[in-house]
Enzyme design. Sequence first.
Site, PDB file in Angstrom:
ATOM      1  N   HIS A 137      -3.039   7.228   6.871  1.00  0.00           N
ATOM      2  CA  HIS A 137      -2.038   8.135   6.286  1.00  0.00           C
ATOM      3  C   HIS A 137      -2.687   9.417   5.771  1.00  0.00           C
ATOM      4  CE1 HIS A 137       1.938   6.346   6.272  1.00  0.00           C
ATOM      5  NE2 HIS A 137       1.498   5.195   5.786  1.00  0.00           N
ATOM      6  N   GLY A 164       0.843  -1.185   0.000  1.00  0.00           N
ATOM      7  CA  GLY A 164       0.000   0.000   0.000  1.00  0.00           C
ATOM      8  C   GLY A 164       0.881   1.239   0.000  1.00  0.00           C
ATOM      9  N   GLN A 166       2.938   9.919   1.332  1.00  0.00           N
ATOM     10  CA  GLN A 166       4.224   9.220   1.448  1.00  0.00           C
ATOM     11  C   GLN A 166       5.182   9.538   0.300  1.00  0.00           C
ATOM     12  OE1 GLN A 166       2.340   5.144   2.238  1.00  0.00           O
ATOM     13  NE2 GLN A 166       4.231   5.098   3.430  1.00  0.00           N
ATOM     14  N   CYS A 190       5.497  -0.062   7.584  1.00  0.00           N
ATOM     15  CA  CYS A 190       5.181   1.116   6.766  1.00  0.00           C
ATOM     16  C   CYS A 190       6.431   1.502   5.981  1.00  0.00           C
ATOM     17  CB  CYS A 190       4.759   2.267   7.685  1.00  0.00           C
ATOM     18  SG  CYS A 190       4.365   3.794   6.803  1.00  0.00           S
ATOM     19  N   LEU A 191       6.261   1.777   4.684  1.00  0.00           N
ATOM     20  CA  LEU A 191       7.417   2.157   3.860  1.00  0.00           C
ATOM     21  C   LEU A 191       8.080   3.441   4.370  1.00  0.00           C
ATOM     22  CD1 LEU A 191       6.111   1.442   0.231  1.00  0.00           C
ATOM     23  CD2 LEU A 191       7.680   0.053   1.608  1.00  0.00           C
ATOM     24  N   HIS A 210      -4.720   1.218   7.159  1.00  0.00           N
ATOM     25  CA  HIS A 210      -3.402   1.838   7.317  1.00  0.00           C
ATOM     26  C   HIS A 210      -3.261   3.042   6.367  1.00  0.00           C
ATOM     27  CE1 HIS A 210       1.110   1.477   7.927  1.00  0.00           C
ATOM     28  NE2 HIS A 210       1.054   2.197   6.829  1.00  0.00           N
ATOM     29  N   GLU A 211      -3.677   2.854   5.100  1.00  0.00           N
ATOM     30  CA  GLU A 211      -3.514   3.936   4.105  1.00  0.00           C
ATOM     31  C   GLU A 211      -4.472   5.100   4.382  1.00  0.00           C
ATOM     32  OE1 GLU A 211      -0.867   3.727   2.555  1.00  0.00           O
ATOM     33  OE2 GLU A 211      -0.602   1.594   2.924  1.00  0.00           O
TER      34      GLU A 211
HETATM   35 NI    NI Z   1       2.428   3.346   5.787  1.00  0.00          NI
END
Ligand code: NI
Length: 171
Positions: free
Chosen positions: A139, A46, A51, A93-94, A135-136
């Site tokens: 964000h 995701g 991000q 998370c990236l 999660h997204e």
């Molecule tokens: Ni994330």
Amino acid sequence: MLYKVVKYGDPVLETPAEPVEDFGSDELRQLVEDMFETMYANKGVGLAAPQIGISKRLAVVDTSGGEDPELRRVLINPEISYREGRVVDEEGCLSIPGFRENVSRAQAVVVKSKDIYGNDVDVPAEDLMARAFQHEIDHLNGILFLRHISPLKRDLIKRKIRKLVQAGEWG
Ligand code: NI
């Protein structure tokens, strides 16, 4: 085009994003493609626009990591309209690479979203996809998964990140 994924510490990650308005534009279509490409290149499931430094309410999800086109999902101005069940599982998370923690999420959700033309769509998901959606969408509201873990664990991770920043190994 590949974007650079911004890391924890960048204020864009903790800023609520603005609604998408340019439905049907070439720019929006290109941005969605670039976000998938950037997500795959970073081996994520995701990716939310903040991000990559773009404060818009847009996220892409693909729990197959590019293996199955049927699992590609685009969420635009999304809102969770239905939640069911509860499950604790490990999450990463990236933007916070190297750290994974258990997070409690709804097991299944329905997300009220727009498609890239601005049409209303209901997008159902369960298990990993439901987790990724939650999660997204977090964000897009400026919320990181660190918000969902204990203050003790959160402080420990923040301290470790601070050391990585000082060592020039973050960002
Ligand atoms: Ni994330």
